[in-house]
Design a protein around this motif. Sequence first.
Motif, PDB file in Angstrom:
ATOM      1  N   LYS A   1      80.128  26.279  17.000  1.00 39.98           N
ATOM      2  CA  LYS A   1      80.770  27.444  17.609  1.00 39.98           C
ATOM      3  C   LYS A   1      80.509  27.502  19.101  1.00 39.98           C
ATOM      4  CE  LYS A   1      76.852  30.269  16.071  1.00 39.98           C
ATOM      5  NZ  LYS A   1      76.426  31.276  15.102  1.00 39.98           N
ATOM      6  N   VAL A   2      79.343  27.035  19.551  1.00 38.81           N
ATOM      7  CA  VAL A   2      79.043  27.002  20.988  1.00 38.81           C
ATOM      8  C   VAL A   2      79.928  25.980  21.682  1.00 38.81           C
ATOM      9  CG1 VAL A   2      77.270  26.489  22.710  1.00 38.81           C
ATOM     10  CG2 VAL A   2      76.668  27.796  20.666  1.00 38.81           C
ATOM     11  N   LEU A   3      80.074  24.803  21.080  1.00 45.70           N
ATOM     12  CA  LEU A   3      80.931  23.775  21.670  1.00 45.70           C
ATOM     13  C   LEU A   3      82.377  24.247  21.752  1.00 45.70           C
ATOM     14  CD1 LEU A   3      79.577  20.493  20.020  1.00 45.70           C
ATOM     15  CD2 LEU A   3      79.187  21.313  22.348  1.00 45.70           C
ATOM     16  N   GLU A   4      82.864  24.937  20.720  1.00 47.11           N
ATOM     17  CA  GLU A   4      84.243  25.424  20.757  1.00 47.11           C
ATOM     18  C   GLU A   4      84.425  26.487  21.830  1.00 47.11           C
ATOM     19  OE1 GLU A   4      86.327  24.429  16.562  1.00 47.11           O
ATOM     20  OE2 GLU A   4      85.517  26.468  16.738  1.00 47.11           O
ATOM     21  N   ALA A   5      83.418  27.352  22.005  1.00 46.30           N
ATOM     22  CA  ALA A   5      83.497  28.339  23.087  1.00 46.30           C
ATOM     23  C   ALA A   5      83.522  27.639  24.441  1.00 46.30           C
ATOM     24  CB  ALA A   5      82.317  29.305  22.997  1.00 46.30           C
ATOM     25  N   MET A   6      82.647  26.662  24.620  1.00 47.50           N
ATOM     26  CA  MET A   6      82.620  25.909  25.869  1.00 47.50           C
ATOM     27  C   MET A   6      83.940  25.190  26.110  1.00 47.50           C
ATOM     28  SD  MET A   6      78.801  24.224  25.886  1.00 47.50           S
ATOM     29  CE  MET A   6      77.403  25.081  26.621  1.00 47.50           C
ATOM     30  N   ALA A   7      84.517  24.645  25.038  1.00 54.22           N
ATOM     31  CA  ALA A   7      85.756  23.891  25.168  1.00 54.22           C
ATOM     32  C   ALA A   7      86.915  24.749  25.645  1.00 54.22           C
ATOM     33  CB  ALA A   7      86.115  23.235  23.835  1.00 54.22           C
ATOM     34  N   THR A   8      86.822  26.055  25.459  1.00 52.04           N
ATOM     35  CA  THR A   8      87.869  26.963  25.933  1.00 52.04           C
ATOM     36  C   THR A   8      87.554  27.524  27.320  1.00 52.04           C
ATOM     37  OG1 THR A   8      86.835  28.881  24.851  1.00 52.04           O
ATOM     38  CG2 THR A   8      88.458  27.632  23.580  1.00 52.04           C
ATOM     39  N   GLY A   9      86.439  27.090  27.914  1.00 51.59           N
ATOM     40  CA  GLY A   9      86.079  27.563  29.242  1.00 51.59           C
ATOM     41  C   GLY A   9      85.370  28.903  29.246  1.00 51.59           C
ATOM     42  N   LEU A  10      84.907  29.362  28.081  1.00 53.11           N
ATOM     43  CA  LEU A  10      84.230  30.648  27.981  1.00 53.11           C
ATOM     44  C   LEU A  10      82.757  30.461  28.354  1.00 53.11           C
ATOM     45  CD1 LEU A  10      84.796  33.586  27.096  1.00 53.11           C
ATOM     46  CD2 LEU A  10      84.181  32.909  24.765  1.00 53.11           C
ATOM     47  N   PRO A  11      82.228  31.198  29.348  1.00 55.16           N
ATOM     48  CA  PRO A  11      80.817  31.031  29.707  1.00 55.16           C
ATOM     49  C   PRO A  11      79.908  31.455  28.570  1.00 55.16           C
ATOM     50  CG  PRO A  11      81.782  32.883  30.902  1.00 55.16           C
ATOM     51  CD  PRO A  11      82.911  32.190  30.211  1.00 55.16           C
ATOM     52  N   VAL A  12      78.796  30.731  28.407  1.00 51.46           N
ATOM     53  CA  VAL A  12      77.907  30.893  27.264  1.00 51.46           C
ATOM     54  C   VAL A  12      76.515  31.304  27.727  1.00 51.46           C
ATOM     55  CG1 VAL A  12      76.718  29.646  25.406  1.00 51.46           C
ATOM     56  CG2 VAL A  12      79.160  29.264  25.802  1.00 51.46           C
TER      57      VAL A  12
ATOM     58  N   TRP B   1      74.556  38.531  35.393  1.00 57.71           N
ATOM     59  CA  TRP B   1      74.968  37.624  36.464  1.00 57.71           C
ATOM     60  C   TRP B   1      76.414  37.174  36.273  1.00 57.71           C
ATOM     61  CZ3 TRP B   1      69.885  34.590  35.387  1.00 57.71           C
ATOM     62  CH2 TRP B   1      68.808  35.287  35.945  1.00 57.71           C
ATOM     63  N   LEU B   2      76.792  36.895  35.031  1.00 55.83           N
ATOM     64  CA  LEU B   2      78.166  36.451  34.768  1.00 55.83           C
ATOM     65  C   LEU B   2      79.164  37.587  34.937  1.00 55.83           C
ATOM     66  CD1 LEU B   2      77.433  34.209  31.653  1.00 55.83           C
ATOM     67  CD2 LEU B   2      78.183  33.409  33.897  1.00 55.83           C
ATOM     68  N   LEU B   3      78.776  38.791  34.542  1.00 60.91           N
ATOM     69  CA  LEU B   3      79.680  39.938  34.701  1.00 60.91           C
ATOM     70  C   LEU B   3      79.883  40.297  36.169  1.00 60.91           C
ATOM     71  CD1 LEU B   3      78.408  42.279  31.823  1.00 60.91           C
ATOM     72  CD2 LEU B   3      80.488  40.893  31.833  1.00 60.91           C
ATOM     73  N   ASN B   4      78.842  40.128  36.963  1.00 63.36           N
ATOM     74  CA  ASN B   4      78.906  40.542  38.366  1.00 63.36           C
ATOM     75  C   ASN B   4      79.468  39.480  39.303  1.00 63.36           C
ATOM     76  OD1 ASN B   4      77.740  43.022  37.729  1.00 63.36           O
ATOM     77  ND2 ASN B   4      75.659  42.268  38.013  1.00 63.36           N
ATOM     78  N   ASP B   5      79.569  38.245  38.822  1.00 62.88           N
ATOM     79  CA  ASP B   5      80.009  37.139  39.686  1.00 62.88           C
ATOM     80  C   ASP B   5      81.094  36.342  38.963  1.00 62.88           C
ATOM     81  OD1 ASP B   5      80.310  34.885  41.298  1.00 62.88           O
ATOM     82  OD2 ASP B   5      78.176  34.754  41.771  1.00 62.88           O
ATOM     83  N   GLY B   6      82.343  36.700  39.205  1.00 66.31           N
ATOM     84  CA  GLY B   6      83.459  36.014  38.550  1.00 66.31           C
ATOM     85  C   GLY B   6      83.544  34.551  38.913  1.00 66.31           C
ATOM     86  N   HIS B   7      83.176  34.215  40.164  1.00 62.97           N
ATOM     87  CA  HIS B   7      83.204  32.804  40.579  1.00 62.97           C
ATOM     88  C   HIS B   7      82.193  31.986  39.778  1.00 62.97           C
ATOM     89  CE1 HIS B   7      83.552  29.285  43.171  1.00 62.97           C
ATOM     90  NE2 HIS B   7      82.226  29.269  43.243  1.00 62.97           N
TER      91      HIS B   7
ATOM     92  N   ALA C   1      81.015  32.705  36.771  1.00 66.35           N
ATOM     93  CA  ALA C   1      81.484  32.614  35.382  1.00 66.35           C
ATOM     94  C   ALA C   1      82.557  31.546  35.236  1.00 66.35           C
ATOM     95  CB  ALA C   1      82.016  33.967  34.918  1.00 66.35           C
ATOM     96  N   ALA C   2      83.513  31.505  36.172  1.00 59.26           N
ATOM     97  CA  ALA C   2      84.594  30.516  36.095  1.00 59.26           C
ATOM     98  C   ALA C   2      84.054  29.104  36.300  1.00 59.26           C
ATOM     99  CB  ALA C   2      85.653  30.839  37.138  1.00 59.26           C
ATOM    100  N   SER C   3      83.139  28.936  37.253  1.00 59.25           N
ATOM    101  CA  SER C   3      82.563  27.615  37.518  1.00 59.25           C
ATOM    102  C   SER C   3      81.778  27.109  36.313  1.00 59.25           C
ATOM    103  CB  SER C   3      81.653  27.706  38.742  1.00 59.25           C
ATOM    104  OG  SER C   3      80.950  26.493  38.942  1.00 59.25           O
ATOM    105  N   MET C   4      80.997  28.004  35.697  1.00 57.60           N
ATOM    106  CA  MET C   4      80.219  27.616  34.520  1.00 57.60           C
ATOM    107  C   MET C   4      81.148  27.247  33.358  1.00 57.60           C
ATOM    108  SD  MET C   4      77.118  29.727  32.718  1.00 57.60           S
ATOM    109  CE  MET C   4      76.081  29.496  34.171  1.00 57.60           C
ATOM    110  N   GLY C   5      82.225  28.005  33.174  1.00 52.24           N
ATOM    111  CA  GLY C   5      83.176  27.699  32.111  1.00 52.24           C
ATOM    112  C   GLY C   5      83.830  26.339  32.313  1.00 52.24           C
ATOM    113  N   ARG C   6      84.196  26.015  33.566  1.00 50.58           N
ATOM    114  CA  ARG C   6      84.816  24.710  33.840  1.00 50.58           C
ATOM    115  C   ARG C   6      83.833  23.569  33.591  1.00 50.58           C
ATOM    116  NH1 ARG C   6      86.970  27.552  38.293  1.00 50.58           N
ATOM    117  NH2 ARG C   6      85.313  26.722  39.630  1.00 50.58           N
TER     118      ARG C   6
END
Length: 402
Positions: A316-327, A360-366, A368-373
Amino acid sequence: MKILILANRLPHGNVAGGHRLIYQRMRQLIDRGHCVGLASFVDPTEERHVAGLRGQLHEVETLPTKRRNLPVRILRDYVSGSLPAIYWKNHTKTMMRLVGDLVERTQYDVVVAEFSEMGMYLYRNPYLSAVHKVVSCHRCLTTAFSKYMETAGVPLSLRIKSATQVRLLEKYEFELYSAMDHILTLTAEDRFTLLQHAPQLPISVIPPGIDFDYLDREPVAKPADPIIMMCGYFADKSNHDGAMWFAHEVWPIARRKHPSLKCFFIGEGASNEMERLADKDDRISVAGAVDDLRPYREQATIFINPMRLGSGLRIKVLEAMATGLPVVSTALGVAGIPAQNGVNCFVADTPQLFADSIGWLLNDGHLAASMGRAAKGMVERQYDVRSTIRELEQVLAEVVSI
């Protein structure tokens, strides 16, 4: 090859976790020209998926999930017999005979028992003729029970049950593995764990494959209020413990700092205790079983995996990561995954750090997006289903050729 798969829960396209991995393996093996059959226990809530599987596989045989009465369950949990309780609850002579009949009728080349519990149908089965036998060990049961005894906050009843069972469990589990032609694990760490108990075991690491064609969908707008999401089969002790630890220790901190934040627990088997959390807090939702997790991931802002018990790799963690969702996860929750703290996920084992990571992820959209990528790129490189199925196919071919 003719390959028979054994499963303790029906694997299908809409199930989560390890049983979704089983479904993907079956589909990919069929696409590569193999004859695949399935023998599985099935809960009444999942019987609607059986017809679809029969249209895909060579044959599908199911038995209803075994229901044990409470007094007998308690007796077996705390009084050791010849069969450890976790094996006993899935044991039935009908499945023993069914596996033997299927092997004889279809002349399978190899039988793969998914999850160690199903390995008992390949071990001392009086109805089973000569066939190559493989156990796919999604987690070491002995290690899981040992962690129940060692982890703070685990209910006393579970600690006592684990203490009474762990020696018998270790003996039975590794005698079973030693009787197999081959063992599969999901991670190198799990392989090392098994070899510590039984250095002679023939073990191959076959990572789970992630199906990007299934997961990739058109991006949708996130809701105005941020959502953190945890999914899993909550009847499993490790998932339930993780959810309750998060709810009692982490959520109060995160909730105070982020007044609009919501928390979704999604998956079958939620306990009354979890339901009461949602009754008391309108920012917590317990969704129960769902047919498709993708819409929930698309709405979520952060995926959490607060696991403290168990072993094995969390698909489930890998599938979340695969969609770019920060974990955000505990260290155990990303065990076996190339997790880089602060790069492709946040790893936190204390309530304060877990809550801070969410903040940290809620307050910094950049961020969160970088971590998801970064997480999505890692999964694409190392866990694509097309490469992992070739590894599995090669191992099975070598087993059959012995």
